[in-house]
Design an enzyme around this catalytic site. Sequence first.
Site, PDB file in Angstrom:
ATOM      1  N   CYS A  40     -42.200   5.252 -19.571  1.00  0.00           N
ATOM      2  CA  CYS A  40     -41.886   5.870 -18.313  1.00  0.00           C
ATOM      3  C   CYS A  40     -41.815   4.959 -17.294  1.00  0.00           C
ATOM      4  O   CYS A  40     -41.807   3.703 -16.848  1.00  0.00           O
ATOM      5  CB  CYS A  40     -43.515   6.114 -17.785  1.00  0.00           C
ATOM      6  N   HIS A  41     -41.160   5.179 -16.066  1.00  0.00           N
ATOM      7  CA  HIS A  41     -40.314   4.276 -14.739  1.00  0.00           C
ATOM      8  C   HIS A  41     -41.569   3.185 -14.612  1.00  0.00           C
ATOM      9  O   HIS A  41     -41.627   2.202 -14.170  1.00  0.00           O
ATOM     10  CB  HIS A  41     -40.090   4.577 -14.126  1.00  0.00           C
ATOM     11  N   THR A  42     -43.247   3.627 -13.986  1.00  0.00           N
ATOM     12  CA  THR A  42     -43.495   3.011 -14.056  1.00  0.00           C
ATOM     13  C   THR A  42     -44.485   2.013 -14.979  1.00  0.00           C
ATOM     14  O   THR A  42     -44.345   0.744 -14.710  1.00  0.00           O
ATOM     15  CB  THR A  42     -45.148   3.652 -13.407  1.00  0.00           C
ATOM     16  N   HIS A  62     -48.960   3.997 -20.580  1.00  0.00           N
ATOM     17  CA  HIS A  62     -49.828   5.103 -19.906  1.00  0.00           C
ATOM     18  C   HIS A  62     -49.806   6.872 -20.512  1.00  0.00           C
ATOM     19  O   HIS A  62     -50.120   7.843 -19.876  1.00  0.00           O
ATOM     20  CB  HIS A  62     -49.870   4.739 -18.155  1.00  0.00           C
ATOM     21  N   GLU A  63     -48.536   7.326 -21.634  1.00  0.00           N
ATOM     22  CA  GLU A  63     -48.343   8.400 -21.337  1.00  0.00           C
ATOM     23  C   GLU A  63     -49.010   8.902 -23.088  1.00  0.00           C
ATOM     24  O   GLU A  63     -48.186   8.807 -23.728  1.00  0.00           O
ATOM     25  CB  GLU A  63     -46.384   8.973 -21.085  1.00  0.00           C
ATOM     26  N   CYS A  92     -64.390  12.498 -12.961  1.00  0.00           N
ATOM     27  CA  CYS A  92     -65.743  12.330 -13.458  1.00  0.00           C
ATOM     28  C   CYS A  92     -66.150  13.119 -13.073  1.00  0.00           C
ATOM     29  O   CYS A  92     -67.311  13.600 -13.811  1.00  0.00           O
ATOM     30  CB  CYS A  92     -66.467  11.165 -12.273  1.00  0.00           C
ATOM     31  N   CYS A  95     -67.486  12.429  -8.470  1.00  0.00           N
ATOM     32  CA  CYS A  95     -67.429  12.354  -6.621  1.00  0.00           C
ATOM     33  C   CYS A  95     -67.255  13.635  -5.847  1.00  0.00           C
ATOM     34  O   CYS A  95     -66.443  14.464  -6.415  1.00  0.00           O
ATOM     35  CB  CYS A  95     -66.385  11.161  -7.009  1.00  0.00           C
ATOM     36  N   CYS A  98     -64.011  14.475  -6.899  1.00  0.00           N
ATOM     37  CA  CYS A  98     -63.527  16.181  -7.665  1.00  0.00           C
ATOM     38  C   CYS A  98     -64.365  17.123  -7.317  1.00  0.00           C
ATOM     39  O   CYS A  98     -63.947  18.097  -8.187  1.00  0.00           O
ATOM     40  CB  CYS A  98     -64.375  15.079  -8.930  1.00  0.00           C
ATOM     41  N   CYS A 106     -59.684  10.760  -7.613  1.00  0.00           N
ATOM     42  CA  CYS A 106     -61.719  11.163  -8.286  1.00  0.00           C
ATOM     43  C   CYS A 106     -61.652   9.377  -7.885  1.00  0.00           C
ATOM     44  O   CYS A 106     -60.376   8.499  -7.922  1.00  0.00           O
ATOM     45  CB  CYS A 106     -61.514  10.864 -10.300  1.00  0.00           C
ATOM     46  N   ARG A 110     -61.621   4.084  -9.434  1.00  0.00           N
ATOM     47  CA  ARG A 110     -60.492   3.114  -9.195  1.00  0.00           C
ATOM     48  C   ARG A 110     -60.042   1.394  -9.028  1.00  0.00           C
ATOM     49  O   ARG A 110     -58.912   1.064  -9.056  1.00  0.00           O
ATOM     50  CB  ARG A 110     -60.315   3.620  -7.509  1.00  0.00           C
ATOM     51  N   CYS A 169     -48.356  12.633 -17.594  1.00  0.00           N
ATOM     52  CA  CYS A 169     -47.460  11.903 -16.515  1.00  0.00           C
ATOM     53  C   CYS A 169     -46.429  12.632 -15.571  1.00  0.00           C
ATOM     54  O   CYS A 169     -47.040  14.100 -15.212  1.00  0.00           O
ATOM     55  CB  CYS A 169     -47.301  10.394 -16.936  1.00  0.00           C
ATOM     56  N   ARG A 362     -37.282  11.451 -22.225  1.00  0.00           N
ATOM     57  CA  ARG A 362     -37.434  10.515 -21.997  1.00  0.00           C
ATOM     58  C   ARG A 362     -37.478  10.029 -23.408  1.00  0.00           C
ATOM     59  O   ARG A 362     -37.408  11.113 -24.689  1.00  0.00           O
ATOM     60  CB  ARG A 362     -39.483  11.205 -22.422  1.00  0.00           C
TER      61      ARG A 362
HETATM   62  N1  LIG Z   1     -46.666  10.943  -7.588  1.00  0.00           N
HETATM   63  C1  LIG Z   1     -46.491  10.333  -9.004  1.00  0.00           C
HETATM   64  O1  LIG Z   1     -47.904  11.035  -9.323  1.00  0.00           O
HETATM   65  C2  LIG Z   1     -45.398  10.382 -10.089  1.00  0.00           C
HETATM   66  C3  LIG Z   1     -46.348  10.795 -11.618  1.00  0.00           C
HETATM   67  C4  LIG Z   1     -44.566  10.469 -12.279  1.00  0.00           C
HETATM   68  C5  LIG Z   1     -43.522  10.080 -11.537  1.00  0.00           C
HETATM   69  N2  LIG Z   1     -43.391   9.611 -10.147  1.00  0.00           N
HETATM   70  C6  LIG Z   1     -42.357   8.779  -9.504  1.00  0.00           C
HETATM   71  O2  LIG Z   1     -41.139  10.150  -9.401  1.00  0.00           O
HETATM   72  C7  LIG Z   1     -39.687   9.873  -9.483  1.00  0.00           C
HETATM   73  C8  LIG Z   1     -39.094  10.159 -10.373  1.00  0.00           C
HETATM   74  O3  LIG Z   1     -39.821  10.287 -11.896  1.00  0.00           O
HETATM   75  P1  LIG Z   1     -38.460  10.361 -12.950  1.00  0.00           P
HETATM   76  O4  LIG Z   1     -39.379   9.638 -13.987  1.00  0.00           O
HETATM   77  O5  LIG Z   1     -38.337  12.374 -12.899  1.00  0.00           O
HETATM   78  O6  LIG Z   1     -37.417   9.572 -12.361  1.00  0.00           O
HETATM   79  P2  LIG Z   1     -36.150   9.692 -13.092  1.00  0.00           P
HETATM   80  O7  LIG Z   1     -35.130   8.733 -12.491  1.00  0.00           O
HETATM   81  O8  LIG Z   1     -36.070   9.482 -13.943  1.00  0.00           O
HETATM   82  O9  LIG Z   1     -35.747  10.906 -12.244  1.00  0.00           O
HETATM   83  C9  LIG Z   1     -34.719  10.889 -10.647  1.00  0.00           C
HETATM   84  C10 LIG Z   1     -33.597  11.306 -10.922  1.00  0.00           C
HETATM   85  O10 LIG Z   1     -33.062  11.174  -9.269  1.00  0.00           O
HETATM   86  C11 LIG Z   1     -31.566  11.857  -9.068  1.00  0.00           C
HETATM   87  N3  LIG Z   1     -31.263  11.651  -7.973  1.00  0.00           N
HETATM   88  C12 LIG Z   1     -31.184   9.916  -7.917  1.00  0.00           C
HETATM   89  N4  LIG Z   1     -30.446  10.185  -6.693  1.00  0.00           N
HETATM   90  C13 LIG Z   1     -30.183  11.185  -6.128  1.00  0.00           C
HETATM   91  C14 LIG Z   1     -29.838  11.617  -5.018  1.00  0.00           C
HETATM   92  N5  LIG Z   1     -29.204  11.030  -3.878  1.00  0.00           N
HETATM   93  N6  LIG Z   1     -29.523  14.008  -4.697  1.00  0.00           N
HETATM   94  C15 LIG Z   1     -30.207  13.960  -5.866  1.00  0.00           C
HETATM   95  N7  LIG Z   1     -30.316  13.350  -7.179  1.00  0.00           N
HETATM   96  C16 LIG Z   1     -30.891  12.083  -7.314  1.00  0.00           C
HETATM   97  C17 LIG Z   1     -31.320  10.706 -10.463  1.00  0.00           C
HETATM   98  O11 LIG Z   1     -30.017  10.983 -10.621  1.00  0.00           O
HETATM   99  C18 LIG Z   1     -32.264  11.005 -11.275  1.00  0.00           C
HETATM  100  O12 LIG Z   1     -31.731  12.078 -12.518  1.00  0.00           O
HETATM  101  C19 LIG Z   1     -39.843   7.998  -9.416  1.00  0.00           C
HETATM  102  O13 LIG Z   1     -39.777   7.837  -8.220  1.00  0.00           O
HETATM  103  C20 LIG Z   1     -41.528   8.189 -10.154  1.00  0.00           C
HETATM  104  O14 LIG Z   1     -41.470   6.995 -10.088  1.00  0.00           O
HETATM  105  C21 LIG Z   1     -44.377   9.944  -9.433  1.00  0.00           C
HETATM  106 ZN   LIG Z   2     -46.046   7.958 -15.790  1.00  0.00          ZN
HETATM  107 ZN   LIG Z   3     -64.384  11.723  -9.784  1.00  0.00          ZN
END
Ligand SMILES: NC(=O)c1ccc[n+]([C@@H]2O[C@H](COP(=O)([O-])OP(=O)(O)OC[C@H]3O[C@@H](n4cnc5c(N)ncnc54)[C@H](O)[C@@H]3O)[C@@H](O)[C@H]2O)c1
Ligand SMILES: [Zn+2]
Ligand SMILES: [Zn+2]
Length: 367
Positions: A40-42, A62-63, A92, A95, A98, A106, A110, A169, A362
């Site tokens: 994943c990106h993270t 983490h996935e 949990c 808390c 939760c 949760c 943390r 994730c 992925r």
């Molecule tokens: N909130 C959470 O818990 C959580 C969990 C996982 C990931 N994330 C975040 O969510 C986001 C997306 O994750 P992902 O894995 O799908 O990423 P990803 O990079 O695979 O997808 C992002 C998409 O956005 C598109 N994009 C870029 N610029 C754009 C624009 N101007 N207009 C339209 N589309 C555009 C890209 O082409 C790409 O397909 C990331 O910032 C990631 O860190 C958040």
């Molecule tokens: Zn992730």
């Molecule tokens: Zn909790």
Amino acid sequence: MKIRAAVLEEFGAPLVVQEVELAGPQAGEVLVRLHACGVCHTDMYTASGVDPSGYAPTVLGHEGAGVVEAIGEGVTSLRVGDHVVTLFSPQCRECVHCRSDKTNICLAIRDQQGKGHLPDGTTRLSRDGEPIRHFMGTSTFAEATVMPEIALAKINPEAPLDRACLFACGLSTGLGAAMNTAKVEAGSFCVVFGAGMVGLGAVAGARLMGAERIVCVDLSADRLALAKGQGATDVMVGGPDAVAQLLEMTDGFGADYTFEATGNVKVMAQAVEAARMGWGLCTVTGVAGKGETLDVLPRWLITGRRIAGSSFGGVKGRDQVPQLVQRYLDGDIDVDAFLSHSITLDEVNKGFDLMHDQDGIRSVIAF
Ligand SMILES: NC(=O)c1ccc[n+]([C@@H]2O[C@H](COP(=O)([O-])OP(=O)(O)OC[C@H]3O[C@@H](n4cnc5c(N)ncnc54)[C@H](O)[C@@H]3O)[C@@H](O)[C@H]2O)c1
Ligand SMILES: [Zn+2]
Ligand SMILES: [Zn+2]
């Protein structure tokens, strides 16, 4: 026991796959043998050193999905042989958060999780007697991991683990953004910005909630094709004109629900502006860069638009991940379309390269 794991030794350098020591589970902990883990990106973000809260050395990942191999004292909700999905966002069930249905964040572990420790303040990972910190409470780029019981979701053993891991994730985040955070109403008009794992999950979630129109906006034609497969009724190439085009499609009003899944703060602002005057709800899931802020004119809000943030899609992991996996098994969610590359643990850095090149959605490590 000795396990092979991908260790982040130094920011900005490739992960080093090597043998490390994993101690057995203590009270309230569980030893999981991993079968699959998404990249994943993270993980890549932390490996790059850009994340201000990152640390090294640590075992990333983490996935994960795997099978319970041993349980520590007092563990009651899991048994040896159970199939589990790892949760960086634990539950949990005790808390104050939760016990509320307003959030999934949760509070139980943390602080220790953020420091790379298990809840008792120590690590189970080590090398030559020196502790190695855990990552996101999961550290699943490894043959096995020890995690708190409250951070594991027990799933139907019929689910293939290389598919189930995606619910750890991004996929659950997107599905949950539509189903939990926005609670999309049937018959509504939805717009999803971004067609990565999270955005495609939001498209699928909006479809499952009965949305009538789902417009997906992305820069990549390949990804927009995938969005159609998940239920997008319309697709659009993103850019500065996206909001004007979306307003045109909605008689000038905007969409009932918009979702941002790009991590780009300019796109977040577009998602706010494309939400309907009066009641439009913009759900933000993207993680912005360090120090970036969202620039929104207060007028957009006074005239009835709302903004919500969504961490892990508001999904209470132990309760809801098993339900989402079941919906996949029931045929409601097409997970196969997201699994682009199957790689080995030794190829983990290739997984980062594929992600960097936007090659597929992925890569999943098979152990
Ligand atoms: N909130 C959470 O818990 C959580 C969990 C996982 C990931 N994330 C975040 O969510 C986001 C997306 O994750 P992902 O894995 O799908 O990423 P990803 O990079 O695979 O997808 C992002 C998409 O956005 C598109 N994009 C870029 N610029 C754009 C624009 N101007 N207009 C339209 N589309 C555009 C890209 O082409 C790409 O397909 C990331 O910032 C990631 O860190 C958040
Ligand atoms: Zn992730
Ligand atoms: Zn909790």
